[in-house]
Design a protein around this motif. Structure first.
Motif, PDB file in Angstrom:
ATOM      1  N   TYR A  93     -22.188  66.362 -44.942  1.00  0.00           N
ATOM      2  CA  TYR A  93     -23.497  66.399 -45.609  1.00  0.00           C
ATOM      3  C   TYR A  93     -23.496  65.460 -46.812  1.00  0.00           C
ATOM      4  O   TYR A  93     -24.475  64.762 -47.069  1.00  0.00           O
TER       5      TYR A  93
ATOM      6  N   GLU B 283     -17.304  79.318 -41.166  1.00  0.00           N
ATOM      7  CA  GLU B 283     -16.066  78.544 -41.188  1.00  0.00           C
ATOM      8  C   GLU B 283     -15.273  78.730 -42.483  1.00  0.00           C
ATOM      9  O   GLU B 283     -14.061  78.629 -42.476  1.00  0.00           O
TER      10      GLU B 283
ATOM     11  N   ASP C  99     -21.036  77.594 -43.547  1.00  0.00           N
ATOM     12  CA  ASP C  99     -20.062  77.994 -44.554  1.00  0.00           C
ATOM     13  C   ASP C  99     -19.586  79.419 -44.326  1.00  0.00           C
ATOM     14  O   ASP C  99     -18.398  79.719 -44.414  1.00  0.00           O
TER      15      ASP C  99
ATOM     16  N   ASP D  51     -12.219  73.370 -41.839  1.00  0.00           N
ATOM     17  CA  ASP D  51     -13.450  72.857 -41.229  1.00  0.00           C
ATOM     18  C   ASP D  51     -14.634  72.828 -42.184  1.00  0.00           C
ATOM     19  O   ASP D  51     -15.430  71.904 -42.165  1.00  0.00           O
ATOM     20  N   TRP D  52     -14.737  73.883 -43.010  1.00  0.00           N
ATOM     21  CA  TRP D  52     -15.936  73.950 -43.837  1.00  0.00           C
ATOM     22  C   TRP D  52     -16.008  72.799 -44.825  1.00  0.00           C
ATOM     23  O   TRP D  52     -17.071  72.314 -45.171  1.00  0.00           O
TER      24      TRP D  52
ATOM     25  N   ASN E 114     -17.500  69.867 -43.159  1.00  0.00           N
ATOM     26  CA  ASN E 114     -18.954  69.973 -43.147  1.00  0.00           C
ATOM     27  C   ASN E 114     -19.541  69.443 -44.441  1.00  0.00           C
ATOM     28  O   ASN E 114     -20.489  68.669 -44.432  1.00  0.00           O
ATOM     29  N   ASN E 115     -18.956  69.871 -45.553  1.00  0.00           N
ATOM     30  CA  ASN E 115     -19.486  69.433 -46.837  1.00  0.00           C
ATOM     31  C   ASN E 115     -19.347  67.921 -47.014  1.00  0.00           C
ATOM     32  O   ASN E 115     -20.231  67.283 -47.565  1.00  0.00           O
TER      33      ASN E 115
END
Lengths: 438, 320
Positions: free
Chosen positions: B39, A107, A104, B31-32, B35-36
């Motif tokens: 997950y 990014e 986090d 992008d972040w 990621n979330n």
């Protein structure tokens, strides 16, 4: 109709110009400020004497450098001229959670560098991810030797020497100061840090005092258990007089209080490798004559050090937080110093604001002035610092009403760390060839 | 079992949702967020497993056992056999957790309510104790996991995300098929009246055992995918009791009305936590806990009940 279209075009044009100007502003901003994530325990059992003092130490140095009020040799303003904008974050929750947060930071928050981390587990978890995401990361406190012995890292630096030196210096101190004590045991928390600490203490004792003998009943209570009645009984019955411990935080305080009332410290030579925080927390209640380390020449052992940078740090810390800086305060502040040193050096070489690769190149193998000594990043391919590690006997200063230490002995890096490229365990088992102790 | 599964509304909604998520995250979202989502979807599998058990009134406070077991299976297979293929990783995690669930199922299928919850917690803490003490398994430091490959090629995170979505769709469809089958319908019947189910000629213990193994497989798969997408396993964030608690937390938050609910719940949880960490690094736990309290007070049926209300609002009006 025409007017309408014209209106629309102007709208789009002005909007895109606005966006473009924001983008340019962003690019220009990068030179006035660097955004850095600073991670330490802010909640949970490790916050009180580790995470929070660490954050405070970092805050003092960051503010002073941003304002240009730090003494020499860091008296230039900013990091390569840029102000640091720190984002403090919590380290608790385990390595896997921290890896998610690290992603986090890179990014989402788009930081320029990451500094911090206390737990070895978190460092082991973050190390590979930092390399994968190509993010300059400076570890401040964690101690596991595995970080660089398993693999060299391209983007990861550590300004704290590894735990091997803490254990070996403890063994040296015992051999130097109590040459007649041949039996030793230990009480360490049952997790990676505790297991490693006792392992290297034992390996060191075997080499430095070949006729010494480790107890076959060293104690490994659970982490943060807080009750040590049975362990204290077991240790008291053990004939070994030297007791090694890598307890930290509430555990060392609880153990000290419980062992003290049973006269434990009169009978035993207690060696604590990271208990410095408890000495401050318990104040005059803390028993005198305990062999105490602070993982370097910092915290409790650096109180009398007259280095101007150290005096400034202690003074500022007292003024702002009404407390004395602990080991982690020094460790975090030191990482910030290393970052500034490398940024300034890279800027000088590049002639303009440096890129991350230039900063990494500049940080390799540096020797930078820290609070009590000059520290060199001489291991792990130029990414891992080594420094001296001291031990002393606790001695409460009744006049100044502050905890202190006496009979302090500092062991230089060449005495307690293997030469570059050698694994610690192999080096110790080979008889520590080339070790230079004064 | 799978006949006509694609005509099922829940399955259609699920597939649409996942496709929209993939398209959005590859084109628009940063992008972040991806990621979330990654997950959230991985963890959602474990929630789906808990939801299955919950339908029979069984709450497992030890599902981190399978979650962590799957994750460690992936880590160990990389350490000893060098396996990094994502398909193999997922399969290994599911099978390993399934086998463990099958063995423990013989004991656990006899217990209900608090006894089931506590016994499952006990088993998970046994694994935690073993992992925290075993130095060759990395002790509390855990092990790091290298990026996944697919059939020998390196996998970018974008494609890893697509694959995770694909796994999630497959798993969720299988569960929906199971829920539509006789065995699946039995589960709510067991919740209502066990003795009556026995008199109908079905073995309650067997039905629960099957369900338990499925739930273990899902949690194992979730652990495996989580390990692959994060790149790290350690006992504190994979096996400890608070991880099990977190899974139960998200299950309650999600609600159990639909196979999509666990994934939406898990994604929302990831976002809440990300922002809580960012805004209040010293009080993030209070924000996360406060959210759960608010949901229990105001939406006892979980997030899914809110979604249902929103979508059914128009329909009810028409009936009137």
């Amino acid at each position: 109709m025409k007017i309408k279209i014209f209106n629309k075009t102007t709208k789009i044009a002005s909007a895109s110009m606005l966006v473009a100007s924001c983008l340019f502003a962003g690019a220009a901003m990068a030179k006035d400020s660097v955004k850095v994530g600073v991670v330490s325990f802010l909640t949970g059992p490790a916050a009180g004497v580790f995470g929070v003092p660490a954050k405070q130490g970092a805050q003092i140095v960051i503010d002073a450098i941003n304002n240009g009020t730090m003494p020499a040799p860091y008296n230039t303003q900013g990091f390569a001229g840029a102000k640091m904008n720190p984002v403090f974050s919590d380290e608790s929750g385990g390595g896997t959670k921290q890896v998610g947060l690290f992603r986090d930071f890179v990014e989402k928050q788009k930081v320029d560098a990451m500094i911090g981390y206390i737990s070895s587990g978190n460092c082991m978890a973050i190390g590979p991810i930092a390399d994968e995401l190509k993010m300059l990361t400076v570890f401040s406190t964690c101690g596991t030797p595995r970080l660089y012995e398993e693999k060299l890292r391209s983007h990861v630096f550590r300004t704290q020497a590894n735990a091997v030196g803490d254990s070996l210096a403890a063994a040296r101190y015992i051999v130097d100061m109590y040459p007649n004590e041949k039996n030793y045991t230990g009480i360490n928390q049952n997790y990676a840090w505790g297991q490693d600490s006792y392992k290297f203490f034992e390996l060191g004792m075997k080499q430095m005092s070949p006729d010494s003998k480790g107890s076959d009943k060293p104690q490994f209570p659970k982490l943060f258990v807080g009750q040590y009645g049975t362990e204290i009984s077991a240790l008291s019955l053990d004939k070994a007089k030297v007791v090694h411990s890598s307890f930290w935080n509430g555990d060392i305080e609880a153990f000290t209080l419980q062992a003290m009332v049973r006269g434990f410290f009169q009978k035993k030579i207690f060696v604590s490798s990271v208990g410095g925080s408890a000495v401050d927390a318990l104040g005059k209640k803390f028993p005198d004559g305990i062999v105490m380390g602070t993982r370097g020449n910092v915290g409790l052992l650096a109180r009398d050090n007259k280095d101007s940078l150290n005096l400034w740090f202690i003074g500022e810390y007292k003024k702002r937080f009404n407390a004395l800086p602990l080991g982690p305060s020094y460790q975090y502040a030191r990482s910030i110093l290393a970052y500034k040193f490398a940024m300034d050096k890279a800027m000088k070489k590049a002639g303009k604001f440096p890129t991350q690769d230039q900063v990494i190149a500049a940080m390799k193998n540096i020797k930078f002035k820290s609070f009590t000594e000059t520290i060199s990043m001489a291991r792990g391919g130029g990414h891992q610092a080594v420094h001296s590690v001291g031990y002393g006997l606790t001695k409460y200063n009744k006049k100044g009403k502050t905890p202190g230490a006496e009979k302090v002995k500092m062991y230089g890096p060449e005495c307690i760390y293997p030469p570059a490229g050698t694994k610690s365990e192999d080096w110790i088992n080979a008889g520590m060839p080339g070790a230079k102790c004064n | 079992m799978f006949t006509g599964i694609f005509k099922d509304t829940s399955v259609r909604i699920l597939i649409t949702f996942m496709i929209v998520l993939c398209v959005l995250s590859s084109l628009v979202l940063p992008d972040w967020m991806q990621n979330n989502f990654m997950y959230g979807l991985s963890r959602g599998l474990a929630i789906l497993g808990l939801m299955l058990l919950w339908r029979t009134n069984l709450v497992s406070f030890g599902h981190a056992l399978y979650y962590g077991f799957g994750a460690y299976a992936v880590a160990l297979c990389q350490k000893y056999f060098g396996i990094t293929d994502i398909l193999l990783r997922f399969a290994i995690a599911v099978i390993a957790a399934g086998l463990l669930g099958f063995c423990l199922g013989f004991i656990l299928r006899k217990y209900r309510e608090i006894f089931f919850a506590m016994l499952s917690l006990a088993f998970s803490m046994v694994l935690y104790g073993l992992l925290a003490k075993a130095e060759f398994l990395g002790s509390t430091d855990g092990m790091s996991i290298s990026p996944s490959t697919l059939l020998g090629m390196e996998l970018t995170r974008q494609y890893l995300f697509y694959l995770i979505t694909f796994f999630v769709i497959c798993a969720a469809i299988s569960i929906q098929a199971y829920l539509r089958s006789t065995l699946g319908h039995l589960t709510t019947a067991i919740q209502d009246n066990e003795i009556r189910v026995e008199y109908l000629g079905y073995s309650v213990q067997k039905a629960i055992h099957i369900k338990y193994v499925m739930s273990a497989c899902l949690a194992g798969g979730a652990g495996g995918l989580m390990a692959a997408s994060l790149g790290q396993v350690d006992p504190d964030s994979m096996v400890n009791w608070n991880v099990s608690g977190e899974l139960v937390f998200i299950t309650i938050m999600s609600g159990w009305g639909n196979i999509l609910a666990p994934f939406i719940g898990a994604i929302i949880f990831e976002f809440i936590r990300t922002y809580a960490f960012e805004w209040a690094p010293q009080a993030w736990a209070a924000i996360v806990g406060g959210t759960l309290l608010a949901i229990i007070f105001f939406f006892p049926g979980g997030i899914w009940s809110v979604i249902e209300k929103v979508f059914n609002y128009g329909k009810k009006k028409n009936v009137k």
